[in-house]
Scaffold this motif. Structure first.
Motif, short mmCIF file in Angstrom:
data_model
loop_
_atom_site.label_atom_id
_atom_site.label_comp_id
_atom_site.label_asym_id
_atom_site.label_seq_id
_atom_site.Cartn_x
_atom_site.Cartn_y
_atom_site.Cartn_z
N PHE A 81 5.07 12.52 20.83
CA PHE A 81 6.34 12.59 20.13
C PHE A 81 6.45 11.48 19.08
CE2 PHE A 81 11.06 11.54 20.32
CZ PHE A 81 11.41 12.53 19.42
N ILE A 82 6.01 10.27 19.45
CA ILE A 82 6.07 9.13 18.53
C ILE A 82 5.15 9.37 17.33
CG2 ILE A 82 5.52 6.69 18.27
CD1 ILE A 82 6.41 6.30 21.18
N VAL A 83 3.92 9.82 17.63
CA VAL A 83 2.96 10.07 16.55
C VAL A 83 3.45 11.19 15.63
CG1 VAL A 83 0.63 10.87 16.02
CG2 VAL A 83 0.99 9.20 17.85
N ALA A 84 4.04 12.23 16.21
CA ALA A 84 4.56 13.35 15.41
C ALA A 84 5.67 12.87 14.48
CB ALA A 84 5.07 14.46 16.32
N ARG A 85 6.56 12.02 14.99
CA ARG A 85 7.63 11.49 14.14
C ARG A 85 7.06 10.62 13.00
NH1 ARG A 85 12.05 8.53 17.62
NH2 ARG A 85 10.17 7.67 18.57
N ALA A 86 6.03 9.83 13.35
CA ALA A 86 5.42 8.97 12.33
C ALA A 86 4.76 9.80 11.24
CB ALA A 86 4.40 8.03 12.98
N LYS A 87 4.03 10.85 11.62
CA LYS A 87 3.36 11.70 10.64
C LYS A 87 4.38 12.41 9.76
CE LYS A 87 -0.96 12.67 13.11
NZ LYS A 87 -1.80 13.74 13.72
N TYR A 88 5.46 12.88 10.37
CA TYR A 88 6.49 13.56 9.58
C TYR A 88 7.16 12.57 8.63
CZ TYR A 88 10.66 16.19 8.32
OH TYR A 88 11.64 16.82 7.61
N GLY A 89 7.40 11.34 9.11
CA GLY A 89 8.00 10.33 8.26
C GLY A 89 7.13 10.03 7.05
N LEU A 90 5.82 9.96 7.25
CA LEU A 90 4.91 9.73 6.13
C LEU A 90 4.92 10.90 5.15
CD1 LEU A 90 1.79 8.18 7.94
CD2 LEU A 90 3.33 7.03 6.33
#
Length: 208
Positions: A81-90
């Motif tokens: 979930f954290i990685v998915a949010r980070a990728k979407y943020g980028l």
């Protein structure tokens, strides 16, 4: 099965399983083959029994560590979930913003996540010197897009997502967010899209 002429069937030791349409040929399963077939069936039954035994033992072993397995699964899900949010943020050029609970929203150079650079950046502020804001302008002037951008970015920030805004932006964390979705216009009742939304707000205090 072996095809044997009917007059020679007694020369083959076995069981007659079928015969041809003319009746001149019979199909015999030799006794040796029958015995091998029985043995194969027995071995398959033993194999299935052994598989069940092994699977039962593995299941019992896994149950002993159910807490650890669940903890690992939850941890992997959280990291994902954290990685998915980070990728979407980028992908949307997002950044973290300051949060408050005083109803203050200040968005600098904000854009809608679906439009990105295709949208003219928006500067929006409310909650410090005034708590209400009237947005006016011609058709296709950006009124609806402004409302949607502010609402969506507020919910994204409140959900822990990075949002596409400039530096020194700020969002409020609300206890409740009410949304009026749909067109609602009616020729019969002389309601435009905007008038229909206003009527819904007046009739539903939670939307006000």
């Amino acid at each position: 099965m072996l095809p044997i002429k009917k007059e020679h069937r007694k020369l083959v030791n076995g069981v007659v399983l079928d015969e041809s349409a003319s009746g001149q040929t019979v199909y015999i399963e030799p006794s040796d083959v029958s015995n091998l077939q029985m043995e194969l069936s027995f071995l398959r039954t033993e194999e299935a029994r052994e598989e069940t035994k092994v699977l039962s033992e593995l299941t019992a072993l896994a149950e002993k560590y159910s807490h650890e397995l669940q903890l690992n699964a939850d941890t992997v899900g959280m990291y994902d979930f954290i990685v998915a949010r980070a990728k979407y943020g980028l992908s949307i050029g997002g950044r973290s913003v300051k949060l408050n609970d005083q109803g203050v929203i200040k968005l600098n150079q904000a854009v809608h996540p679906l439009l990105g650079h295709a949208m003219i950046p928006l500067d929006f502020s409310i909650g410090r010197r005034y708590s209400s804001l009237v947005i006016t302008g011609p058709n296709t002037g950006g009124k609806t897009l402004t409302l949607k951008t502010v609402g969506l970015l507020s919910l994204m920030a409140q959900s822990g997502l990075l949002i596409p805004v400039g530096e020194n932006s700020e969002c409020c964390v609300y206890d409740q967010v009410s949304v009026d979705i749909g067109d609602g216009q009616s020729i019969e009742h002389a309601l435009s899209t905007f008038s229909a939304h206003i009527r819904n707000v007046n009739e539903n205090p939670a939307l006000g």
